[in-house]
Motif scaffolding. Structure first.
Motif, PDB file in Angstrom:
ATOM      1  N   UNK A  69      56.971 107.193 -28.953  1.00  0.00           N
ATOM      2  CA  UNK A  69      55.869 108.605 -27.974  1.00  0.00           C
ATOM      3  C   UNK A  69      56.303 109.971 -28.829  1.00  0.00           C
ATOM      4  N   UNK A  74      56.653 111.442 -32.000  1.00  0.00           N
ATOM      5  CA  UNK A  74      54.832 111.788 -32.374  1.00  0.00           C
ATOM      6  C   UNK A  74      54.647 112.933 -31.484  1.00  0.00           C
ATOM      7  N   UNK A 106      54.479 113.579 -28.468  1.00  0.00           N
ATOM      8  CA  UNK A 106      53.353 112.701 -27.160  1.00  0.00           C
ATOM      9  C   UNK A 106      54.478 113.202 -25.830  1.00  0.00           C
ATOM     10  N   UNK A 143      56.087 120.700 -30.281  1.00  0.00           N
ATOM     11  CA  UNK A 143      56.080 119.670 -30.527  1.00  0.00           C
ATOM     12  C   UNK A 143      54.378 118.748 -30.796  1.00  0.00           C
ATOM     13  N   UNK A 159      52.336 116.608 -34.767  1.00  0.00           N
ATOM     14  CA  UNK A 159      51.361 115.525 -34.626  1.00  0.00           C
ATOM     15  C   UNK A 159      50.552 115.453 -36.265  1.00  0.00           C
ATOM     16  N   UNK A 161      52.451 112.793 -38.657  1.00  0.00           N
ATOM     17  CA  UNK A 161      53.213 111.172 -38.140  1.00  0.00           C
ATOM     18  C   UNK A 161      51.790 110.643 -37.788  1.00  0.00           C
ATOM     19  N   UNK A 197      51.127 107.538 -36.343  1.00  0.00           N
ATOM     20  CA  UNK A 197      51.798 106.684 -34.976  1.00  0.00           C
ATOM     21  C   UNK A 197      50.872 105.437 -34.213  1.00  0.00           C
TER      22      UNK A 197
END
Lengths: 223, 231
Positions: A48, A51, A53, A72, A76, A79, A81
């Motif tokens: 996570x 990712x 998250x 961050x 996204x 990736x 996930x």
């Protein structure tokens, strides 16, 4: 070879608890790595984090060239996930879910249908609400949505869970195809014998850290 | 890698269509929110002893109070859609523009509130014998108030996506914030329904200002709200 994941002494707090307590990991482009370890070791948190998250509390974390400490959200789009949960709208049909998430990510209609076929999402199920699907059918749908995005970095958390034999074979093929296409794969699993054949190395996570000396070449190789 | 060529409007419509489709399937608004709103009107009638003159005089206020109480249910439902099985993760990963998500959810909620308002308007006309003197003012007030309520509901809904006690927290957060809408819309409708001697168009400016502020704040802050709620 370019590094897809570069973590140094990364700490992630979940409700004040250090779910990752100084984790180090490096993953190269085109490489598939298995994360193994007991429940609560930090495997899911690691995925996570990659990712985008979870927030990096301290340490250095660069994924797909994006510094997670600074941006961050930026990682996204790179990736794919697939976690424990389906990430699907229960009230929508399989096709509506695939189309919604495909449209959201800018994936063409043909790419979505191709991914659905590849993951073995049966055409007769396309109009069925997700709430009526079995766990395995949900997993296939979820993976099809991830595959359609053609991510640079695959983050798979127990991807074989709930799948029948054919579905498990499809996941193995998916991992192999992804690395052949130049993508990297980070897969957490308890099914070590199965996944070891699909990855080039295995990493043990315990107590929120990647254990020293746990990195080793597996017998199998990238397909 | 995911591509994001869709325009802001396309993404907003995508989200709105999804929310409305889910609502159409679940029929929560039709089977629960509308009956609740009409029940509130009936209960107001009991509370005022079915005094037709009093009900007629108070019908604008009772209408908007019923609508705002029902809005809490509609907002809760809008939040619930995004708290499904890992859906909040998927929303963040999808790469949709936060302002587009906000606009889409606000539009879907607003459309449901307009339909709810029409049902309630029928209710006050039939149950309270309410009349309409100025249709234009009534319609414009309804649109401005619904935009404000939908924007506010969408903003506060996003704050509560990850909260366990959102059923109880939502009305406590949302209803006080919506007080200006209750006051402004009641006064404007009082003029439109001929129950109070006031300049309804002047009250409309309060509603327009409220709607503008919350729409802008929501569009600018929705990404931060989603990230904060996600943890």
């Amino acid at each position: 070879m370019a590094s897809m994941v570069d973590l140094e002494r990364v700490v992630v707090l979940l409700g004040g608890f250090p779910a990752l307590a100084g984790a180090d990991l490096r993953l190269e482009a085109g490489e598939a790595v298995l994360l193994q370890g007991p429940n609560g070791a930090g495997k899911t948190t690691l995925l996570r984090l990659c990712a985008g998250l979870l927030r990096v509390e301290s340490g250095h974390a660069v994924v797909c060239g994006v510094d997670l400490g600074a941006d961050r959200q930026g990682v996204r789009r790179h990736v794919g996930y697939a976690g424990h949960r389906s990430m699907l709208y229960d009230e929508l049909s399989v096709a509506e879910n695939i189309d919604f998430w495909g449209d959201a990510a800018g994936v063409s209609h043909d790419e979505r249908r191709l991914a659905a076929d590849r993951l073995g999402v049966e055409p007769r199920l396309l109009d069925v609400p997700v709430s009526r699907l079995s766990a395995g059918q949900r997993r296939r749908t979820s993976l099809a949505i991830t595959a359609a995005r053609r991510p640079s970095l695959w983050l798979l958390d127990e991807p074989h869970a709930g799948l029948d034999q054919a579905g498990r074979d499809v996941v193995d093929t998916l991992i192999g195809d992804a690395t052949e296409a130049g993508a990297s794969v980070l897969v957490a699993s308890h099914e070590l014998d199965r996944v070891r054949d699909s990855v080039v190395r295995t990493v043990t996570v315990a107590g929120g850290r990647v254990l020293e000396g746990s990195v080793e070449r597996a017998v199998g190789s990238v397909r | 890698m995911a591509r994001h060529s869709a325009s802001m409007l396309d993404q907003a419509l995508l989200v709105a269509r999804k929310d409305l489709r889910i609502e159409w399937r679940s029929k929560i608004a039709l089977n629960q929110v509308v009956p609740f709103a009409l029940l509130v009107l009936v209960l107001f009638g009991f509370a005022l002893d079915a005094d037709t003159a009093a009900l007629r005089n108070f019908s604008p206020g009772l209408f908007w109070l019923a609508l705002l109480l029902s809005t809490v249910l509609a907002v809760h439902r809008s939040v619930e859609i995004e708290t499904g099985d890992g859906v909040s993760d998927a929303v963040l990963l999808a790469g949709l523009r936060p302002a587009a998500i906000f606009a889409g959810k606000m539009f879907a909620l607003g459309l449901q509130l307009v339909l709810l308002a029409l049902a309630l308007l029928g209710g006050v006309v039939i149950l309270y014998d309410a009349g309409i003197d100025d249709v234009g003012l009534l319609v414009v007030t309804l649109v401005a108030a619904v935009v404000g309520v939908a924007a506010t509901g969408t903003v506060y809904g996003a704050l509560l996506v990850g909260q366990r006690a959102r059923e109880t927290v939502l009305p406590m957060l949302l209803l006080p914030v919506l007080a200006p809408v209750l006051i402004g819309a009641t006064r404007a409708w009082g003029d439109a329904m001929g129950t109070v001697a006031t300049d309804g168009w002047a009250w409309l400016s309060l509603l327009v200002g409220f709607a503008t502020v919350y729409t802008v704040v929501g569009a600018l802050s929705y990404g931060t709200l989603l990230e904060t709620a996600h943890g």
